[in-house]
Write a protein that holds these residues in place. Sequence first.
Motif, PDB file in Angstrom:
ATOM      1  N   GLU A 123       0.820  -1.203   0.000  1.00 43.20           N
ATOM      2  CA  GLU A 123       0.000   0.000   0.000  1.00 43.20           C
ATOM      3  C   GLU A 123       0.860   1.261   0.000  1.00 43.20           C
ATOM      4  N   ALA A 124       1.948   1.233   0.750  1.00 49.38           N
ATOM      5  CA  ALA A 124       2.840   2.397   0.784  1.00 49.38           C
ATOM      6  C   ALA A 124       3.452   2.649  -0.586  1.00 49.38           C
ATOM      7  N   ARG A 125       3.832   1.562  -1.257  1.00 50.22           N
ATOM      8  CA  ARG A 125       4.459   1.698  -2.577  1.00 50.22           C
ATOM      9  C   ARG A 125       3.493   2.284  -3.599  1.00 50.22           C
ATOM     10  N   LEU A 126       2.198   1.951  -3.485  1.00 52.31           N
ATOM     11  CA  LEU A 126       1.208   2.452  -4.430  1.00 52.31           C
ATOM     12  C   LEU A 126       1.039   3.967  -4.334  1.00 52.31           C
ATOM     13  N   ARG A 127       1.378   4.537  -3.189  1.00 48.13           N
ATOM     14  CA  ARG A 127       1.067   5.947  -2.940  1.00 48.13           C
ATOM     15  C   ARG A 127       2.224   6.886  -3.239  1.00 48.13           C
ATOM     16  N   VAL A 128       3.394   6.339  -3.583  1.00 53.28           N
ATOM     17  CA  VAL A 128       4.562   7.201  -3.766  1.00 53.28           C
ATOM     18  C   VAL A 128       5.310   6.834  -5.037  1.00 53.28           C
ATOM     19  N   THR A 129       6.238   7.699  -5.429  1.00 59.40           N
ATOM     20  CA  THR A 129       7.074   7.433  -6.595  1.00 59.40           C
ATOM     21  C   THR A 129       8.177   6.439  -6.233  1.00 59.40           C
ATOM     22  N   GLN A 130       8.855   5.945  -7.272  1.00 56.15           N
ATOM     23  CA  GLN A 130       9.968   5.031  -7.055  1.00 56.15           C
ATOM     24  C   GLN A 130      11.045   5.677  -6.193  1.00 56.15           C
ATOM     25  N   SER A 131      11.381   6.908  -6.494  1.00 54.10           N
ATOM     26  CA  SER A 131      12.454   7.572  -5.746  1.00 54.10           C
ATOM     27  C   SER A 131      12.073   7.769  -4.280  1.00 54.10           C
ATOM     28  N   SER A 132      10.805   8.103  -4.026  1.00 48.61           N
ATOM     29  CA  SER A 132      10.366   8.270  -2.638  1.00 48.61           C
ATOM     30  C   SER A 132      10.400   6.950  -1.885  1.00 48.61           C
ATOM     31  N   PHE A 133      10.017   5.875  -2.570  1.00 43.57           N
ATOM     32  CA  PHE A 133      10.049   4.556  -1.934  1.00 43.57           C
ATOM     33  C   PHE A 133      11.488   4.158  -1.623  1.00 43.57           C
ATOM     34  N   ASP A 552       1.628  11.764 -21.123  1.00 45.12           N
ATOM     35  CA  ASP A 552       1.633  13.114 -20.569  1.00 45.12           C
ATOM     36  C   ASP A 552       2.768  13.929 -21.184  1.00 45.12           C
ATOM     37  N   ALA A 553       2.451  15.173 -21.542  1.00 47.85           N
ATOM     38  CA  ALA A 553       3.456  16.014 -22.204  1.00 47.85           C
ATOM     39  C   ALA A 553       4.673  16.245 -21.320  1.00 47.85           C
ATOM     40  N   GLY A 554       4.503  16.160 -20.018  1.00 44.27           N
ATOM     41  CA  GLY A 554       5.624  16.402 -19.103  1.00 44.27           C
ATOM     42  C   GLY A 554       6.379  15.152 -18.710  1.00 44.27           C
ATOM     43  N   LEU A 555       6.045  14.015 -19.314  1.00 38.59           N
ATOM     44  CA  LEU A 555       6.709  12.761 -18.946  1.00 38.59           C
ATOM     45  C   LEU A 555       8.194  12.826 -19.279  1.00 38.59           C
ATOM     46  N   ARG A 556       9.013  12.478 -18.306  1.00 41.34           N
ATOM     47  CA  ARG A 556      10.458  12.485 -18.482  1.00 41.34           C
ATOM     48  C   ARG A 556      10.933  11.113 -18.949  1.00 41.34           C
ATOM     49  N   PRO A 557      12.203  10.973 -19.356  1.00 45.91           N
ATOM     50  CA  PRO A 557      12.700   9.669 -19.800  1.00 45.91           C
ATOM     51  C   PRO A 557      12.502   8.601 -18.737  1.00 45.91           C
ATOM     52  N   PRO A 558      12.184   7.393 -19.153  1.00 44.90           N
ATOM     53  CA  PRO A 558      11.960   6.309 -18.190  1.00 44.90           C
ATOM     54  C   PRO A 558      13.207   6.028 -17.358  1.00 44.90           C
ATOM     55  N   THR A 559      12.985   5.596 -16.122  1.00 41.37           N
ATOM     56  CA  THR A 559      14.063   5.084 -15.279  1.00 41.37           C
ATOM     57  C   THR A 559      14.193   3.595 -15.548  1.00 41.37           C
ATOM     58  N   VAL A 560      15.323   3.166 -16.091  1.00 42.56           N
ATOM     59  CA  VAL A 560      15.536   1.763 -16.440  1.00 42.56           C
ATOM     60  C   VAL A 560      16.545   1.183 -15.461  1.00 42.56           C
ATOM     61  N   ARG A 561      16.111   0.210 -14.698  1.00 40.67           N
ATOM     62  CA  ARG A 561      16.968  -0.397 -13.693  1.00 40.67           C
ATOM     63  C   ARG A 561      18.015  -1.290 -14.345  1.00 40.67           C
ATOM     64  N   PRO A 562      19.155  -1.492 -13.684  1.00 38.54           N
ATOM     65  CA  PRO A 562      20.209  -2.354 -14.237  1.00 38.54           C
ATOM     66  C   PRO A 562      19.686  -3.763 -14.515  1.00 38.54           C
ATOM     67  N   GLY A 563      20.175  -4.328 -15.611  1.00 38.68           N
ATOM     68  CA  GLY A 563      19.840  -5.712 -15.935  1.00 38.68           C
ATOM     69  C   GLY A 563      18.622  -5.885 -16.803  1.00 38.68           C
ATOM     70  N   VAL A 564      17.991  -4.789 -17.241  1.00 40.01           N
ATOM     71  CA  VAL A 564      16.799  -4.891 -18.081  1.00 40.01           C
ATOM     72  C   VAL A 564      16.976  -3.991 -19.301  1.00 40.01           C
ATOM     73  N   LYS A 565      16.367  -4.369 -20.416  1.00 39.63           N
ATOM     74  CA  LYS A 565      16.476  -3.638 -21.673  1.00 39.63           C
ATOM     75  C   LYS A 565      15.098  -3.139 -22.081  1.00 39.63           C
ATOM     76  N   LEU A 566      14.988  -1.835 -22.422  1.00 34.26           N
ATOM     77  CA  LEU A 566      13.746  -1.239 -22.892  1.00 34.26           C
ATOM     78  C   LEU A 566      13.907  -0.785 -24.333  1.00 34.26           C
ATOM     79  N   GLN A 567      12.959  -1.175 -25.198  1.00 46.72           N
ATOM     80  CA  GLN A 567      12.894  -0.635 -26.557  1.00 46.72           C
ATOM     81  C   GLN A 567      11.443  -0.359 -26.904  1.00 46.72           C
ATOM     82  N   VAL A 568      11.214   0.783 -27.585  1.00 43.98           N
ATOM     83  CA  VAL A 568       9.864   1.173 -27.980  1.00 43.98           C
ATOM     84  C   VAL A 568       9.860   1.486 -29.467  1.00 43.98           C
ATOM     85  N   ALA A 569       8.708   1.295 -30.102  1.00 46.18           N
ATOM     86  CA  ALA A 569       8.584   1.540 -31.538  1.00 46.18           C
ATOM     87  C   ALA A 569       7.207   2.114 -31.840  1.00 46.18           C
ATOM     88  N   TRP A 570       7.171   3.415 -32.135  1.00 46.91           N
ATOM     89  CA  TRP A 570       5.979   4.092 -32.644  1.00 46.91           C
ATOM     90  C   TRP A 570       6.444   5.343 -33.373  1.00 46.91           C
TER      91      TRP A 570
END
Length: 693
Positions: A123-133, A552-570
């Motif tokens: 429940e605590a994790r649902l209410r805050v950002t990754q950095s706050s957690f 959202d227009a204000g969305l910043r670059p994703p935070t990608v944790r070590p050991g995982v690969k992100l790719q997007v196509a649009w």
Amino acid sequence: MRYSIDHFWRQRFAQVRAQTPSTALPGWDAAPRHSSAFVEAALSLREDFDDLSQNVWLIAAPGAVGKSTLAKEICVATNAVYLDLATATTVAGNYLVGGLVKAGLWGAWQAGQSTLLVDALDEARLRVTQSSFEDFLADVANVAGTRGVPIVLLGRVNIVEEAWSILNEKSGLNPPIFDIELFQPELAKTFVGAAIERLAKLTDPKTGKRSYPHLEGALTAHHSVYEKAASSLVDHLTSETRADGRQFAGYAPVLEAVATVIASESNPAKIDDAVESIFKGQVLGRVTSEVMIREAGKLSNQLAATVSGLDPTGLYDAEEQLSRLACLVLGAGTPKMPTNLPQHAVAAYDEAVQSLLPQHPFLDSRTQKPAGAVFGACILAGALTGQDKEVVRAAERFASGGPNTPNPFLLTFYKQALNGKNVIPAEHVGLLYASLEATAGVGDVVRLTAEGEGSLEVEMSLSPQVGDEEVHEFTTIAGSELRFGRRVGGITVDAEDVDIELGEGGQLDLVAPVALKGRNLVLNCGELVVKADHSKADDHVVYIEAAQAMADAGLRPPTVRPGVKLQVAWPESKAYPWNHFASTGGEDPDPRMADAQRALRRLCIAFRSHSKGRLARYKGKVEHFRMTKGALGIALRDRLLADKVLTLEGAMYFLEPNVLGEMVGVSFQDLKLKHYSPQSRAYLQDVLDTLGH
């Protein structure tokens, strides 16, 4: 070793002293109450996570196993302070330090005379950002210090494993992890007996009257009858719950529901009949059905005293009860009167219902919220599958948003409410998948695949460390939209004509493996975090493809944790904030080769981690037309079989990743990312040549 309260926790916390906080803080409780009906579940210390010299400990369990009850009872026995993050103020850096100081506990804390059991990490994790957690966990590590008295954090399996990774990576800790085990049969029988004793003393807070006025005297006079009923039901649950797909016999809410069935029968001579009726159908459905049958009987008896000659058949049936309960709990919709009710009985009927409904066994009489996860899932499933659109929308919001963590019993009751049908709105797929995830224990692998055009064929599976795979299949209504919540993981979607929405505002977690292909993609989040799951599978890729994407227009670059690969196509994926994650792969400009590459990718990425650690897929799924899509797919599958990339063992196909790399020239991750080597093109060209293409 036994990690019980008496044999372990009392000794470990022997120097902790009772505390009286100087200031009351939301969620902080230095003196939780002991429950006379408490039956202690066993704890096991996870292999390779067993360093008890650490000053931060973790306790994990699937949903609805009784983490909060156990935490409170440990606090009662040891004088530790109970901290409920579900009701506390939002966590962040310095939360614990500030809380201990404000509550006047800092001196005792530094002296090693006080400690905390911190509940509801989810429940605590649902209410805050990754950095706050992460800041909160850094505060936990800092406050724990080297006092020698550990601070204990409790949550569901996924959040505990994430917390362990953060504490290990950011603070250099190696916390031990305890797992709460399900109740074994003998302990389950004890639990049901204790729950019946508790119900015998339960009173309505408004009237002060006993909720089950017959029960205390009946227990005294017919104790052996109740004991036999509890024993019979638990034995049946243990032997028959495979039909329900999970080991429901060990879940505390299920055992509470069993106790309610027994307690609801006012005539001890008929208890055996009530127990016997549960044996005739799926366990959870029969347990809840018996409670509603008893409630309908109460209403009939009450009406008989005020309305003469009224036929009670069909009045206050299960459908009506669930509809009224949903309206009450969700605050939406208007329940309908039975159509066969004569006019002269309407007022008396309404008065009887209004007096009975607030005391319904499905409700907590103090809060008018569901009395446990089993009854809550029954109400919610009825609302989601009902005809009242306002109630359906309210149920969707309730199940997916706010402080409500996924209910592990929703999937079971939802399927029962469908009554053999399997066509559902795509909007409900994410809710049902979250329910299945909530049942997962340590080492279990949960996956979802959805594919098709317009309508989708959906398969959800749970592969336990021990036992058979659990599979649920649905078809979605054409034109509906796939929606997933704050945490999206283990999902493969191939649906060019279907819209996909991810997130509910705030932070969105994408947990590899994820492979999505849709028409319009909506990222409903203010922050995006990409991370790997905690399985041993080497499949840490998140690949998302869409014809259009909205965020959202204000969305910043994703935070990608070590050991995982992100790719997007649009179309806009090469622009900020996606430019560093834009796909570098693609299909061949030659349409024939592109078809072959799609066939290879479609076939291979459909395989998923099996309980035995291999990539597997059922024979019928691999050979279905949706997979092969014609002669090319069949020829490719046959070639992969001949080259031992695929093996067929009984009812399962297995994919050998090492052989895939050697023979075809691509890895499993390459295929997810659409990276095709010259060797793979040559391999596919050979398959095309055999077809005369």
